[in-house]
Design a protein around this motif. Structure first.
Motif, PDB file in Angstrom:
ATOM      1  N   ASP A 128       0.853  -1.188   0.000  1.00  0.00           N
ATOM      2  CA  ASP A 128       0.000   0.000   0.000  1.00  0.00           C
ATOM      3  C   ASP A 128       0.887   1.236   0.000  1.00  0.00           C
ATOM      4  OD1 ASP A 128      -1.835   1.972   0.386  1.00  0.00           O
ATOM      5  OD2 ASP A 128      -2.448   1.345   2.394  1.00  0.00           O
ATOM      6  N   PRO A 129       0.883   2.041  -1.070  1.00  0.00           N
ATOM      7  CA  PRO A 129       1.801   3.180  -1.135  1.00  0.00           C
ATOM      8  C   PRO A 129       1.545   4.218  -0.055  1.00  0.00           C
ATOM      9  CG  PRO A 129       0.198   3.271  -2.929  1.00  0.00           C
ATOM     10  CD  PRO A 129       0.036   1.933  -2.272  1.00  0.00           C
ATOM     11  N   GLY A 130       0.296   4.381   0.369  1.00  0.00           N
ATOM     12  CA  GLY A 130       0.002   5.338   1.421  1.00  0.00           C
ATOM     13  C   GLY A 130       0.615   4.970   2.747  1.00  0.00           C
ATOM     14  N   TRP A 131       0.952   3.704   2.911  1.00  0.00           N
ATOM     15  CA  TRP A 131       1.602   3.241   4.143  1.00  0.00           C
ATOM     16  C   TRP A 131       3.107   3.079   3.938  1.00  0.00           C
ATOM     17  CZ3 TRP A 131       4.168  -1.474   4.190  1.00  0.00           C
ATOM     18  CH2 TRP A 131       4.693  -1.861   5.415  1.00  0.00           C
ATOM     19  N   ALA A 132       3.518   2.535   2.798  1.00  0.00           N
ATOM     20  CA  ALA A 132       4.921   2.180   2.594  1.00  0.00           C
ATOM     21  C   ALA A 132       5.810   3.395   2.390  1.00  0.00           C
ATOM     22  CB  ALA A 132       5.049   1.227   1.403  1.00  0.00           C
ATOM     23  N   ASP A 133       5.372   4.370   1.596  1.00  0.00           N
ATOM     24  CA  ASP A 133       6.233   5.513   1.285  1.00  0.00           C
ATOM     25  C   ASP A 133       6.599   6.332   2.519  1.00  0.00           C
ATOM     26  OD1 ASP A 133       6.143   4.687  -1.313  1.00  0.00           O
ATOM     27  OD2 ASP A 133       4.676   6.177  -1.973  1.00  0.00           O
ATOM     28  N   PRO A 134       5.643   6.695   3.388  1.00  0.00           N
ATOM     29  CA  PRO A 134       6.036   7.424   4.608  1.00  0.00           C
ATOM     30  C   PRO A 134       6.939   6.616   5.515  1.00  0.00           C
ATOM     31  CG  PRO A 134       3.681   7.667   4.184  1.00  0.00           C
ATOM     32  CD  PRO A 134       4.173   6.603   3.267  1.00  0.00           C
ATOM     33  N   LEU A 135       6.663   5.317   5.643  1.00  0.00           N
ATOM     34  CA  LEU A 135       7.499   4.488   6.507  1.00  0.00           C
ATOM     35  C   LEU A 135       8.921   4.412   5.977  1.00  0.00           C
ATOM     36  CD1 LEU A 135       7.916   2.581   8.883  1.00  0.00           C
ATOM     37  CD2 LEU A 135       7.038   0.711   7.447  1.00  0.00           C
ATOM     38  N   ALA A 182       4.821   1.699  13.743  1.00  0.00           N
ATOM     39  CA  ALA A 182       4.613   1.255  12.363  1.00  0.00           C
ATOM     40  C   ALA A 182       5.341  -0.055  12.087  1.00  0.00           C
ATOM     41  CB  ALA A 182       5.084   2.336  11.394  1.00  0.00           C
ATOM     42  N   VAL A 183       6.533  -0.209  12.631  1.00  0.00           N
ATOM     43  CA  VAL A 183       7.270  -1.458  12.455  1.00  0.00           C
ATOM     44  C   VAL A 183       6.584  -2.591  13.204  1.00  0.00           C
ATOM     45  CG1 VAL A 183       9.479  -2.617  12.852  1.00  0.00           C
ATOM     46  CG2 VAL A 183       9.442  -0.254  12.051  1.00  0.00           C
ATOM     47  N   ALA A 184       6.006  -2.274  14.365  1.00  0.00           N
ATOM     48  CA  ALA A 184       5.280  -3.296  15.119  1.00  0.00           C
ATOM     49  C   ALA A 184       4.074  -3.801  14.328  1.00  0.00           C
ATOM     50  CB  ALA A 184       4.833  -2.732  16.470  1.00  0.00           C
ATOM     51  N   VAL A 185       3.399  -2.899  13.627  1.00  0.00           N
ATOM     52  CA  VAL A 185       2.301  -3.320  12.758  1.00  0.00           C
ATOM     53  C   VAL A 185       2.831  -4.198  11.634  1.00  0.00           C
ATOM     54  CG1 VAL A 185       0.557  -2.502  11.129  1.00  0.00           C
ATOM     55  CG2 VAL A 185       0.895  -1.317  13.311  1.00  0.00           C
ATOM     56  N   LEU A 186       3.978  -3.813  11.096  1.00  0.00           N
ATOM     57  CA  LEU A 186       4.583  -4.587  10.017  1.00  0.00           C
ATOM     58  C   LEU A 186       4.953  -5.989  10.466  1.00  0.00           C
ATOM     59  CD1 LEU A 186       5.732  -4.605   7.122  1.00  0.00           C
ATOM     60  CD2 LEU A 186       7.856  -3.684   8.053  1.00  0.00           C
ATOM     61  N   ALA A 187       5.330  -6.143  11.721  1.00  0.00           N
ATOM     62  CA  ALA A 187       5.716  -7.463  12.228  1.00  0.00           C
ATOM     63  C   ALA A 187       4.553  -8.431  12.287  1.00  0.00           C
ATOM     64  CB  ALA A 187       6.339  -7.322  13.612  1.00  0.00           C
ATOM     65  N   SER A 188       3.337  -7.904  12.287  1.00  0.00           N
ATOM     66  CA  SER A 188       2.167  -8.785  12.363  1.00  0.00           C
ATOM     67  C   SER A 188       1.392  -8.852  11.059  1.00  0.00           C
ATOM     68  CB  SER A 188       1.233  -8.319  13.490  1.00  0.00           C
ATOM     69  OG  SER A 188       0.824  -6.966  13.269  1.00  0.00           O
ATOM     70  N   GLU A 189       1.337  -7.747  10.338  1.00  0.00           N
ATOM     71  CA  GLU A 189       0.570  -7.723   9.094  1.00  0.00           C
ATOM     72  C   GLU A 189       1.159  -6.693   8.147  1.00  0.00           C
ATOM     73  OE1 GLU A 189      -4.035  -6.987   7.542  1.00  0.00           O
ATOM     74  OE2 GLU A 189      -3.501  -6.758   9.654  1.00  0.00           O
ATOM     75  N   VAL A 190       1.382  -7.089   6.900  1.00  0.00           N
ATOM     76  CA  VAL A 190       1.945  -6.197   5.882  1.00  0.00           C
ATOM     77  C   VAL A 190       0.815  -5.694   4.996  1.00  0.00           C
ATOM     78  CG1 VAL A 190       3.576  -5.987   3.980  1.00  0.00           C
ATOM     79  CG2 VAL A 190       4.102  -7.483   5.910  1.00  0.00           C
ATOM     80  N   PRO A 191       0.589  -4.377   4.948  1.00  0.00           N
ATOM     81  CA  PRO A 191      -0.443  -3.837   4.045  1.00  0.00           C
ATOM     82  C   PRO A 191      -0.025  -4.028   2.585  1.00  0.00           C
ATOM     83  CG  PRO A 191       0.101  -2.258   5.776  1.00  0.00           C
ATOM     84  CD  PRO A 191       1.148  -3.328   5.804  1.00  0.00           C
ATOM     85  N   LEU A 192      -0.735  -4.867   1.865  1.00  0.00           N
ATOM     86  CA  LEU A 192      -0.369  -5.217   0.502  1.00  0.00           C
ATOM     87  C   LEU A 192      -1.350  -4.625  -0.499  1.00  0.00           C
ATOM     88  CD1 LEU A 192       0.469  -8.981   1.113  1.00  0.00           C
ATOM     89  CD2 LEU A 192       2.101  -7.112   0.834  1.00  0.00           C
ATOM     90  N   SER A 193      -0.908  -4.515  -1.737  1.00  0.00           N
ATOM     91  CA  SER A 193      -1.754  -4.050  -2.826  1.00  0.00           C
ATOM     92  C   SER A 193      -2.342  -5.255  -3.563  1.00  0.00           C
ATOM     93  CB  SER A 193      -0.932  -3.196  -3.792  1.00  0.00           C
ATOM     94  OG  SER A 193       0.026  -3.998  -4.463  1.00  0.00           O
ATOM     95  N   PRO A 194      -3.327  -5.053  -4.411  1.00  0.00           N
ATOM     96  CA  PRO A 194      -3.883  -6.193  -5.165  1.00  0.00           C
ATOM     97  C   PRO A 194      -2.853  -6.926  -6.019  1.00  0.00           C
ATOM     98  CG  PRO A 194      -5.370  -4.309  -5.271  1.00  0.00           C
ATOM     99  CD  PRO A 194      -4.111  -3.827  -4.603  1.00  0.00           C
TER     100      PRO A 194
END
Length: 401
Positions: free
Chosen positions: A90-97, A241-253
């Motif tokens: 998800d670019p709205g999540w990945a780019d800022p991180l 944000a990294v803690a969220v990443l450790a459990s679930e990665v917001p992915l695109s279609p």
């Protein structure tokens, strides 16, 4: 030649560049599952370096170098992977991180870089002053990694600690030197300078003291900035944000497509960017030892050091991203991976030498320094630029072999 061959042909030697990625070894899963597993592993490693301290969540358990190194290592891999495979997230999540991880890596690594730079420069001053004191003594045969730091093909007895014999001798010496040359710890005040009375020995102690004052001040400020950053809400937001990443990665279609189809294609694009950037380097001149290009261009003003180093630093960053794609794809073909690792080491050596030379230039601008001090700083600057040239020489042989 495999991946990236179309771009590699722009350089006459590019047919020998390391191979591109492959689909071999990828599991029969969705691309998002493979990418998510890698990102979760790195996020977990990042969080493992953190532990509660004094009742404050998210603070390092101690300020050891290993803790900071592990955090920077994981942060670089997460940011680099999001850069290469960003279309699957998800670019709205990945780019800022990705931007925040870059800020964190730079902030935490600044103190370490200043300390290593000081040790490198003080050690070089000692070496140069000692070489001046022994100038009249018959020199022993030069080893492959000689006192000037230039890696040249010198006939020598086989070294059991050298890289595999399959690499050419100058490349093997370069890879061994880049892996073994480490900045020495700063010596005690009484140990600085040479014992003799040559012009370099006279100014070396004062030059070392000047560099120590400036770099120690910079290191202290970097340490304070790191502590302030790690106590800020910005740092805690990154950790969350990294803690969220450790459990679930917001992915695109797009991440639902097969991994064997999507991941190698994105990795191939990263490889093509690396190959194109490397083809723009003056590798033909860099393959000639003692060509003096880096020093001459910096001294004459024909091409400032920052500008001539920028292209090499870009290749260093792209090479790092290329190695991260190998980790995501879980691909290691042996020789090519070893060459990429060796190339990364010599480019890191290039960066350290170039930044050390820039620190010497800044010190030389100090008002009212003694002529002997200025002379010592000039010799030290030339030495570090020659170290950068040596790294270019090593990379040229590794890349075009």
């Amino acid at each position: 030649m495999r991946g990236g061959a179309g771009v590699a042909q722009r350089h006459p030697d590019a047919a020998a560049t390391p191979a591109g990625p492959t689909t071999g070894g990828l599991p029969d899963r969705e691309a998002g599952a493979v990418l998510g597993q890698y990102l979760r592993e790195e996020a977990t490693a990042f969080l493992r370096a953190l532990a509660p301290r004094e009742g404050e969540p998210g603070r390092p358990q101690d300020d050891t170098a290993e803790t900071g190194r592990q955090m920077r290592r994981s942060a670089r891999r997460i940011a680099g992977t999001l850069h290469t495979f960003g279309s699957l997230t998800d670019p709205g999540w990945a780019d800022p991180l990705r931007g925040e991880l870059g800020w964190l890596t730079d902030t935490l690594g600044r103190e370490h870089r200043y300390a290593a730079r000081l040790g490198r420069l003080i050690g070089a001053l000692q070496r140069l002053a000692s070489a001046e004191d022994t100038a009249g003594v018959p020199a022993a045969p030069l080893p492959a990694d000689d006192d000037l730091g230039l890696w040249l093909p010198v006939p020598a007895a086989p070294d059991p600690a050298a890289p595999p014999a399959s690499l050419p001798e100058p490349v093997a010496a370069a890879a061994h030197a880049a892996g073994s040359r480490r900045s020495p710890a700063p010596p005690q005040a009484g140990e600085r300078g040479g014992a003799g009375g040559g012009p370099l020995a006279v100014g070396a102690a004062r030059a070392g003291a000047l560099l120590e004052r400036q770099l120690t001040l910079a290191r202290t400020r970097a340490h304070s900035a790191a502590l302030q950053a790690m106590g800020s809400s910005r740092f805690h937001a990154v950790v969350d944000a990294v803690a969220v990443l450790a459990s679930e990665v917001p992915l695109s279609p797009a991440a639902r497509k097969p991994a064997a189809t999507v991941l190698p294609l994105l990795a191939e694009q990263a490889h093509a960017r690396l190959t194109e950037a490397a083809a723009a380097l003056p590798l033909t001149r860099a393959r000639h030892p003692y060509n003096g290009e880096t020093l001459h261009a910096a001294l004459t003003g024909e091409l400032p050091a920052e500008r001539q180093d920028a292209a090499w630093n870009r290749v260093r960053v792209l090479l790092r991203l290329r190695r991260y794609t190998q980790e995501v794809l879980a691909y290691d073909d042996g020789e090519s991976a070893a060459r990429l690792a060796a190339a990364a080491r010599v480019l890191e050596q290039h960066r350290e030498a170039a930044e050390a030379a820039a620190a010497v230039t800044a010190a030389a601008r100090t008002p009212r320094i003694a002529p002997a001090t200025a002379y010592a700083l000039g010799v030290l600057h030339a030495d570090q630029r020659l170290e950068a040239e040596a790294a270019r020489y090593a990379f040229a042989h590794l890349w075009t072999r």
